[in-house]
Design a protein around this motif. Sequence first.
Motif, PDB file in Angstrom:
ATOM      1  N   ALA A  51       1.568  13.276   7.007  1.00 43.69           N
ATOM      2  CA  ALA A  51       1.354  11.828   6.923  1.00 43.69           C
ATOM      3  C   ALA A  51      -0.135  11.594   6.690  1.00 43.69           C
ATOM      4  CB  ALA A  51       1.820  11.141   8.200  1.00 43.69           C
ATOM      5  N   ILE A  52      -0.449  10.917   5.591  1.00 39.63           N
ATOM      6  CA  ILE A  52      -1.829  10.607   5.217  1.00 39.63           C
ATOM      7  C   ILE A  52      -2.024   9.103   5.333  1.00 39.63           C
ATOM      8  CG2 ILE A  52      -3.536  10.676   3.343  1.00 39.63           C
ATOM      9  CD1 ILE A  52      -2.776  13.464   4.297  1.00 39.63           C
ATOM     10  N   PRO A  53      -3.014   8.635   6.101  1.00 38.62           N
ATOM     11  CA  PRO A  53      -3.225   7.187   6.184  1.00 38.62           C
ATOM     12  C   PRO A  53      -3.791   6.633   4.884  1.00 38.62           C
ATOM     13  CG  PRO A  53      -4.893   8.342   7.454  1.00 38.62           C
ATOM     14  CD  PRO A  53      -3.932   9.380   6.934  1.00 38.62           C
ATOM     15  N   ARG A  58      -4.350   1.671   6.024  1.00 39.51           N
ATOM     16  CA  ARG A  58      -4.048   2.549   7.162  1.00 39.51           C
ATOM     17  C   ARG A  58      -2.552   2.806   7.314  1.00 39.51           C
ATOM     18  NH1 ARG A  58      -8.074   5.341   7.536  1.00 39.51           N
ATOM     19  NH2 ARG A  58      -7.476   6.077   9.564  1.00 39.51           N
ATOM     20  N   ARG A  59      -1.742   2.308   6.384  1.00 38.72           N
ATOM     21  CA  ARG A  59      -0.304   2.580   6.439  1.00 38.72           C
ATOM     22  C   ARG A  59      -0.104   4.035   6.033  1.00 38.72           C
ATOM     23  NH1 ARG A  59       2.949  -0.420   1.612  1.00 38.72           N
ATOM     24  NH2 ARG A  59       2.357   1.186   0.163  1.00 38.72           N
ATOM     25  N   PRO A  60       0.735   4.768   6.760  1.00 37.30           N
ATOM     26  CA  PRO A  60       0.899   6.188   6.446  1.00 37.30           C
ATOM     27  C   PRO A  60       1.744   6.426   5.201  1.00 37.30           C
ATOM     28  CG  PRO A  60       2.275   5.589   8.295  1.00 37.30           C
ATOM     29  CD  PRO A  60       1.466   4.365   7.946  1.00 37.30           C
ATOM     30  N   TYR A  61       1.323   7.402   4.437  1.00 41.28           N
ATOM     31  CA  TYR A  61       2.077   7.908   3.294  1.00 41.28           C
ATOM     32  C   TYR A  61       2.517   9.314   3.667  1.00 41.28           C
ATOM     33  CZ  TYR A  61       0.188   4.221   0.274  1.00 41.28           C
ATOM     34  OH  TYR A  61      -0.134   3.019  -0.294  1.00 41.28           O
ATOM     35  N   LEU A  62       3.802   9.557   3.677  1.00 41.02           N
ATOM     36  CA  LEU A  62       4.312  10.888   3.955  1.00 41.02           C
ATOM     37  C   LEU A  62       4.366  11.638   2.622  1.00 41.02           C
ATOM     38  CD1 LEU A  62       5.421  12.790   6.130  1.00 41.02           C
ATOM     39  CD2 LEU A  62       7.715  11.979   5.526  1.00 41.02           C
ATOM     40  N   ILE A  63       3.569  12.700   2.525  1.00 40.24           N
ATOM     41  CA  ILE A  63       3.498  13.456   1.276  1.00 40.24           C
ATOM     42  C   ILE A  63       4.072  14.858   1.477  1.00 40.24           C
ATOM     43  CG2 ILE A  63       1.493  12.195   0.411  1.00 40.24           C
ATOM     44  CD1 ILE A  63      -0.182  14.745   1.090  1.00 40.24           C
ATOM     45  N   VAL A  64       4.520  15.435   0.385  1.00 42.59           N
ATOM     46  CA  VAL A  64       4.940  16.828   0.374  1.00 42.59           C
ATOM     47  C   VAL A  64       4.202  17.520  -0.766  1.00 42.59           C
ATOM     48  CG1 VAL A  64       7.003  16.396  -1.038  1.00 42.59           C
ATOM     49  CG2 VAL A  64       6.895  18.449   0.370  1.00 42.59           C
ATOM     50  N   ILE A  65       3.647  18.689  -0.447  1.00 41.06           N
ATOM     51  CA  ILE A  65       2.989  19.536  -1.442  1.00 41.06           C
ATOM     52  C   ILE A  65       3.818  20.812  -1.509  1.00 41.06           C
ATOM     53  CG2 ILE A  65       0.867  20.745  -2.111  1.00 41.06           C
ATOM     54  CD1 ILE A  65       0.394  17.744  -1.678  1.00 41.06           C
ATOM     55  N   GLY A  66       4.333  21.139  -2.686  1.00 46.67           N
ATOM     56  CA  GLY A  66       5.197  22.305  -2.803  1.00 46.67           C
ATOM     57  C   GLY A  66       4.736  23.268  -3.873  1.00 46.67           C
ATOM     58  N   GLU A  83       7.458   8.830   1.612  1.00 44.05           N
ATOM     59  CA  GLU A  83       7.521   7.486   2.208  1.00 44.05           C
ATOM     60  C   GLU A  83       6.126   6.894   2.159  1.00 44.05           C
ATOM     61  OE1 GLU A  83       8.876   7.940   6.205  1.00 44.05           O
ATOM     62  OE2 GLU A  83      10.763   8.832   5.615  1.00 44.05           O
ATOM     63  N   PRO A  84       5.954   5.633   1.933  1.00 41.46           N
ATOM     64  CA  PRO A  84       6.984   4.692   1.514  1.00 41.46           C
ATOM     65  C   PRO A  84       7.400   4.988   0.073  1.00 41.46           C
ATOM     66  CG  PRO A  84       4.840   3.653   1.359  1.00 41.46           C
ATOM     67  CD  PRO A  84       4.615   5.030   1.941  1.00 41.46           C
ATOM     68  N   ILE A 122      -3.643   8.708  -3.288  1.00 40.14           N
ATOM     69  CA  ILE A 122      -3.243   7.629  -2.371  1.00 40.14           C
ATOM     70  C   ILE A 122      -4.319   6.554  -2.309  1.00 40.14           C
ATOM     71  CG2 ILE A 122      -2.855   7.075   0.072  1.00 40.14           C
ATOM     72  CD1 ILE A 122      -1.378   9.840   0.224  1.00 40.14           C
ATOM     73  N   ARG A 123      -5.573   6.960  -2.221  1.00 37.54           N
ATOM     74  CA  ARG A 123      -6.678   5.978  -2.208  1.00 37.54           C
ATOM     75  C   ARG A 123      -6.684   5.185  -3.518  1.00 37.54           C
ATOM     76  NH1 ARG A 123      -6.223   8.158   2.134  1.00 37.54           N
ATOM     77  NH2 ARG A 123      -7.894   8.937   3.417  1.00 37.54           N
TER      78      ARG A 123
END
Length: 142
Positions: A51-53, A58-66, A83-84, A122-123
Amino acid sequence: MIFAPLASFDDLLARATVSDKARLRIEAELMAARTKARPVLIEGIPAWVEAIPGEPSRRPYLIVIGLPVTNWPWRSPWARVLEPGITDRPPHLLGDGTLCLWHASRPSISVLYARSRAVVWIRCVEIWRRTGQWPTNEWRER
């Protein structure tokens, strides 16, 4: 996307279906030392979820790195926001939902570098949502 959480770092090394276990060990050690990402497996392929804010939201972004399914470590990792949900089609988002983090011709890079580029993405997407402009100076390949 269904992923299996792993009990330990050794569990990742034992269960991952990659040929270069030495490189995977280095990647996993870097991620463990420098991030809060947790290792997971997606159909046997190593990945990391974190989860990256957002900033400034400051809303969290759930990321996946594969890791890529084939030819790793000669092909670069991929990243997605879980997410989101990304529904507004921002720039630098590929058709399959993968984040565009570098030029496709760029040689293989580390998982940690992919994660840092995902944080920048994200930023940038938050700035784009506020201003309508993608911040190209921060995004440009160096």
